[in-house]
Scaffold this motif. Sequence first.
Motif, mmCIF file in Angstrom:
data_model
loop_
_atom_site.group_PDB
_atom_site.id
_atom_site.type_symbol
_atom_site.label_atom_id
_atom_site.label_comp_id
_atom_site.label_asym_id
_atom_site.label_seq_id
_atom_site.Cartn_x
_atom_site.Cartn_y
_atom_site.Cartn_z
ATOM 1 N N ILE A 193 0.833 -1.194 0.000
ATOM 2 C CA ILE A 193 0.000 0.000 0.000
ATOM 3 C C ILE A 193 0.874 1.254 0.000
ATOM 4 C CG2 ILE A 193 -1.705 1.342 1.291
ATOM 5 C CD1 ILE A 193 -2.864 -1.131 -0.056
ATOM 6 N N ASP A 237 -6.767 4.747 6.081
ATOM 7 C CA ASP A 237 -7.151 3.735 7.069
ATOM 8 C C ASP A 237 -6.359 2.441 6.960
ATOM 9 O OD1 ASP A 237 -8.303 2.760 4.716
ATOM 10 O OD2 ASP A 237 -10.106 2.029 5.721
ATOM 11 N N ILE A 238 -5.490 2.333 5.965
ATOM 12 C CA ILE A 238 -4.600 1.176 5.824
ATOM 13 C C ILE A 238 -3.172 1.693 5.829
ATOM 14 C CG2 ILE A 238 -3.948 -0.808 4.418
ATOM 15 C CD1 ILE A 238 -6.738 -0.742 3.212
ATOM 16 N N GLU A 239 -2.352 1.155 6.683
ATOM 17 C CA GLU A 239 -0.997 1.665 6.849
ATOM 18 C C GLU A 239 -0.152 1.476 5.592
ATOM 19 O OE1 GLU A 239 1.092 0.298 10.256
ATOM 20 O OE2 GLU A 239 -0.501 0.801 11.662
ATOM 21 N N THR A 244 1.435 -1.961 3.953
ATOM 22 C CA THR A 244 0.622 -3.151 4.199
ATOM 23 C C THR A 244 0.613 -4.005 2.936
ATOM 24 O OG1 THR A 244 -0.792 -1.995 5.775
ATOM 25 C CG2 THR A 244 -1.703 -3.974 4.762
ATOM 26 N N ILE A 274 -6.997 -6.867 -0.390
ATOM 27 C CA ILE A 274 -7.593 -5.584 -0.014
ATOM 28 C C ILE A 274 -8.304 -5.028 -1.233
ATOM 29 C CG2 ILE A 274 -7.170 -3.266 0.878
ATOM 30 C CD1 ILE A 274 -4.521 -4.343 2.040
ATOM 31 N N ILE A 316 -9.503 1.336 0.012
ATOM 32 C CA ILE A 316 -8.825 2.120 1.039
ATOM 33 C C ILE A 316 -9.610 3.418 1.237
ATOM 34 C CG2 ILE A 316 -7.270 3.221 -0.647
ATOM 35 C CD1 ILE A 316 -5.124 3.254 1.579
#
Length: 252
Positions: free
Chosen positions: A157, A214-216, A219, A241, A244
């Motif tokens: 990500i 909201d997703i580091e 990731t 995923i 995001i």
Amino acid sequence: MVFKTGNSSIDNTIDKSLIPTIGENATTNEKEGIYSIPIRNYLGKNAASIGSKRGNYLMEEYGEGELRVVFVTENGKYLGMDNKEKKNYVVVNQNIPEGTTLTLVCDRTDKGEIFESFISYQSYDEIILYVKAIGQSDYNPSIKTILPTLDRHLYHIRDYTGRNAGSFGEVIGDKRIDRYGSGELRLSFTHEDGSFVESVSADYLKNYIVVKQDIEVNTELTLSYSYIDGKESNFIRSQSIEEITLTIKKLK
């Protein structure tokens, strides 16, 4: 991802699982269709002198590959492909250091031979260039190192915080997405005060800056491909995923 991929004549005629993985500091191996090119130094360059327009993106060519360029300013101001103000900005930092290995892995023909004109995947898809207005005081951005892609099944990500909300992504149907190889990550925007956000319109999003995701960063995003006649294809079956959420606030 490089946008010279996806040759329809070879997509489904060879098992894509045969495409090799690479090491972080891979070197050129022509027999395996692997080519390594050092990332250029962009520091001090005028923003208007960098890249050329390719569809929805500003791209820098690296051999048969292309690296997507995203400009980030300190205050989140939009600097797009056609923005004439780019000539007033200079690069002060880059999120991939000069000399870092950018590795391109070629696709295969139906006979398993190297198809050098098309790239299956590459270790980096984009580079963030931090720019300041000429004459502006120093801009010292906080930079997060992005892990490279070493396998067409595994991406990481990206860091969206600090970017102008209209400076990345593209519209597919009724959604805005960012590409990760053959995968698509849906971009969901939410205003920090709960106001409605027109997530598809780039012109609307240009007035906002991303302040949280909201997703580091880094990731793992894993891609699973469909099989056709027992061979792994380029078509995504599933990914770990799908979406995001990016929190934005209006620019001053």
